[in-house]
Design a protein around this motif. Structure first.
Motif, PDB file in Angstrom:
ATOM      1  N   THR A 109       2.998   5.869   4.441  1.00  0.00           N
ATOM      2  CA  THR A 109       2.163   6.001   4.189  1.00  0.00           C
ATOM      3  C   THR A 109       1.969   4.754   3.252  1.00  0.00           C
ATOM      4  O   THR A 109       2.528   3.730   3.480  1.00  0.00           O
ATOM      5  N   PRO A 110       0.740   4.886   2.123  1.00  0.00           N
ATOM      6  CA  PRO A 110       0.186   3.183   1.406  1.00  0.00           C
ATOM      7  C   PRO A 110       1.173   3.754   0.453  1.00  0.00           C
ATOM      8  O   PRO A 110       0.931   3.465  -0.352  1.00  0.00           O
ATOM      9  N   ALA A 111       2.485   3.435   0.929  1.00  0.00           N
ATOM     10  CA  ALA A 111       4.114   2.984  -0.301  1.00  0.00           C
ATOM     11  C   ALA A 111       3.615   1.553  -0.731  1.00  0.00           C
ATOM     12  O   ALA A 111       3.244   2.060  -2.627  1.00  0.00           O
ATOM     13  N   PRO A 112       2.459   0.293  -1.137  1.00  0.00           N
ATOM     14  CA  PRO A 112       2.383  -0.570  -1.543  1.00  0.00           C
ATOM     15  C   PRO A 112       1.451   0.264  -3.234  1.00  0.00           C
ATOM     16  O   PRO A 112       2.032  -0.472  -4.352  1.00  0.00           O
ATOM     17  N   ALA A 113       0.531   0.531  -2.647  1.00  0.00           N
ATOM     18  CA  ALA A 113       0.048   0.821  -3.602  1.00  0.00           C
ATOM     19  C   ALA A 113      -0.142   1.948  -4.715  1.00  0.00           C
ATOM     20  O   ALA A 113      -0.243   1.934  -5.299  1.00  0.00           O
ATOM     21  N   ILE A 114       0.657   2.790  -3.708  1.00  0.00           N
ATOM     22  CA  ILE A 114       0.922   3.805  -4.712  1.00  0.00           C
ATOM     23  C   ILE A 114       2.720   3.348  -5.683  1.00  0.00           C
ATOM     24  O   ILE A 114       1.979   3.560  -7.185  1.00  0.00           O
ATOM     25  N   ILE A 115       3.327   1.913  -5.205  1.00  0.00           N
ATOM     26  CA  ILE A 115       4.724   2.096  -5.624  1.00  0.00           C
ATOM     27  C   ILE A 115       3.855   1.063  -7.265  1.00  0.00           C
ATOM     28  O   ILE A 115       4.057   0.643  -8.577  1.00  0.00           O
ATOM     29  N   PHE A 116       2.763   0.178  -7.146  1.00  0.00           N
ATOM     30  CA  PHE A 116       1.785   0.121  -7.851  1.00  0.00           C
ATOM     31  C   PHE A 116       1.536  -0.210  -8.903  1.00  0.00           C
ATOM     32  O   PHE A 116       1.187  -0.773 -10.033  1.00  0.00           O
ATOM     33  N   TYR A 117       0.861   1.046  -8.194  1.00  0.00           N
ATOM     34  CA  TYR A 117       0.034   2.158  -9.002  1.00  0.00           C
ATOM     35  C   TYR A 117       0.885   3.016 -10.442  1.00  0.00           C
ATOM     36  O   TYR A 117       0.657   3.078 -11.115  1.00  0.00           O
TER      37      TYR A 117
END
Length: 487
Positions: free
Chosen positions: A350-358
């Motif tokens: 999953t695009p975990a870094p993008a989701i967490i940053f968001y």
């Protein structure tokens, strides 16, 4: 020379229209039902429980109010049809981002990703979670408003929970979306059926002379649409996850055609239900329209209303997080954001870094806790880029004729939606000028500074800052570039 040019053009077309980007390893887990659930789940959120008062206050009568709700549904459907053409013509995740890239080049695309990352998506996420926390806390503070600290803490907890779920698994995020969509439809059905029963019993007095007292102006109409369309926002959400949708040429238009008319019908019937038990004056005086309806119709079981409204808002927040993380992911993949934002979790894919940053940005937004200000920021910026994106569709009809279009809408539809978007952007400024609109524009344009430093010129000291940060986060979060992710 002509042969080389033809070959290059075919390669460009193949690059643009590839169903699966070479460096993308997101799982194709989503079918038609999940696509419909994402649309319905994202649209039916806090809006239908908040916006009726604002729409009515601008229209000042029941008849025009219902017309606005229907017109907002038509506009959302027309916009979604335009996005369906774009989504099947350019099958890349990221919604407006790749469309703006192909139509106008990297600068408008970058400004969209910048604005979405810092204004549109996190403010929408924050608004929905704040609405969720207000409905959840309301039953515990009967007769008074819940403390702001309680509302903010609950909203932060909701953001953390939803972000964690979507960072862990595509399938889990989709499952949560399906469950909450089913739950929210329960309260929608309860309100609609209750209203229709009351209507059949003869409770029609509030619909008599329904156009009496109407005072229309361009500013009032614009603001009514502003608030009504806030309730419809999410009509373009499925385009953000095209790469994770199975058989997108079939499932994308079907999900739109089924999902948005379903929402439009529900919204009109819910407003009719509200007016069967409340006059226009009573609705405007209500602190929470759905709760007032429940107290008058469902007592002693009126507690189900805030409970299921909470389900509705949490489902909308989950749908927003699910799709917005993919937008940041694509921007990072194209080199328009920190590279680590395009990385994929080794274990979860999953695009975990993008989701967490968001999620972090959304939590920052809830600190002020001003929902009205956030709605103004969101609507102004969102419709600016909606209009620009659909105008890009018109432009590409002439500049990119070689692209295949499995879905092709009549040209007057994107032109009409573009003109309406211009009206929606200008209407609140003309009607109620406020500094916040200027601040929003200045903030959007400030993205140009970062674009030229990090993307265009790639200034040495800027790269020295970003590269070590990317390496550190890569080790900390166990993420890798998409091309290195396991199959």
């Amino acid at each position: 020379m002509e042969e080389t040019s033809l070959r290059k053009r075919r390669e460009d077309e193949k690059s643009i229209q590839s169903i699966e980007h070479k460096t993308t390893n997101l799982q194709k887990e989503l079918g038609l039902f999940s696509g419909i659930c994402i649309i319905v789940g994202t649209i039916i959120g806090s809006g239908i429980f908040i916006s009726p008062k604002s729409v009515l206050s601008n229209m000042e009568a029941v008849g025009p109010c219902l017309i606005v709700w229907a017109a907002c549904g038509i506009l959302a459907t027309l916009g979604a049809l335009c996005f369906a053409e774009l989504g099947t013509m350019i099958t890349k995740s990221g919604g407006e981002y790749p469309y703006l890239m192909e139509a106008f080049g990297p600068i408008p695309a970058y400004l969209f990703s910048w604005t979405s990352l810092f204004v549109i998506k996190p403010s929408s996420f924050a608004i929905i979670c704040l609405s969720f926390s207000e409905y959840v806390s309301a039953p515990f503070y009967s007769g008074c408003n819940p403390p702001q600290v309680v509302i903010k803490l609950l909203a932060a907890a909701a953001i953390l929970l939803i972000t964690t779920v979507n960072a862990l698994s595509v399938r889990l995020g989709s499952y949560v979306q399906n469950v909450f969509t089913a739950a929210k439809m329960v309260i929608v059905v309860i309100i609609i059926i209750s209203g229709l029963v009351l209507l059949a019993q003869g409770n029609t007095r509030n619909f008599e002379n329904s156009f009496e007292g109407t005072k229309l102006s361009l500013g009032a109409i614009g603001l009514a649409f502003y608030n009504g369309l806030w309730a419809y926002d999410g009509w373009n959400q499925l385009n953000y996850i095209t790469e994770e949708l199975r058989n997108p040429f079939r499932n994308l238009p079907l999900a739109i055609i089924i999902g948005i008319p379903l929402v439009t019908g529900c919204y009109i019937l819910m407003n009719v239900s509200y007016f069967t038990v409340m006059t226009a004056t009573e609705l405007l005086q209500s602190q929470a329209v759905a709760v007032t309806f429940g107290d008058r119709v469902l007592y002693p079981a009126s507690w189900v209303v805030p409970l299921f409204v909470a389900f509705s808002t949490i489902g909308a927040a989950n749908g927003t997080c699910f799709t917005a993380g993919r937008l940041v992911y694509v921007a990072g993949r194209e080199g328009h954001m920190l590279k680590v934002l395009s990385y994929v979790s080794v274990k979860r894919l999953t695009p975990a870094p993008a989701i967490i940053f968001y999620g972090i940005i959304a939590i920052i937004y809830i600190i002020p806790g001003d929902i009205n200000s956030l709605v103004n920021y969101f609507s102004f910026a969102a419709w600016l880029f909606y209009g620009l994106t659909i105008f890009g569709l018109v432009v590409m009809r002439f500049t990119r004729k070689e692209l295949k279009r499995p879905i092709k809408v009549p040209i007057f539809i994107p032109i009409l939606v573009t003109l309406l978007s211009v009206f929606l952007v200008l209407a609140p400024i003309i009607s109620e000028p406020a500094w916040e609109y200027l601040y929003c524009v200045l903030f959007m344009l400030s993205g140009l500074i970062f674009y030229f430093l990090f993307v265009y010129y790639k200034v040495g000291w800027a790269q020295k800052i970003s590269k070590p940060l990317t390496m550190h986060l890569q080790m900390l979060m166990e993420v890798v570039p998409p091309e290195e992710a396991p199959e």
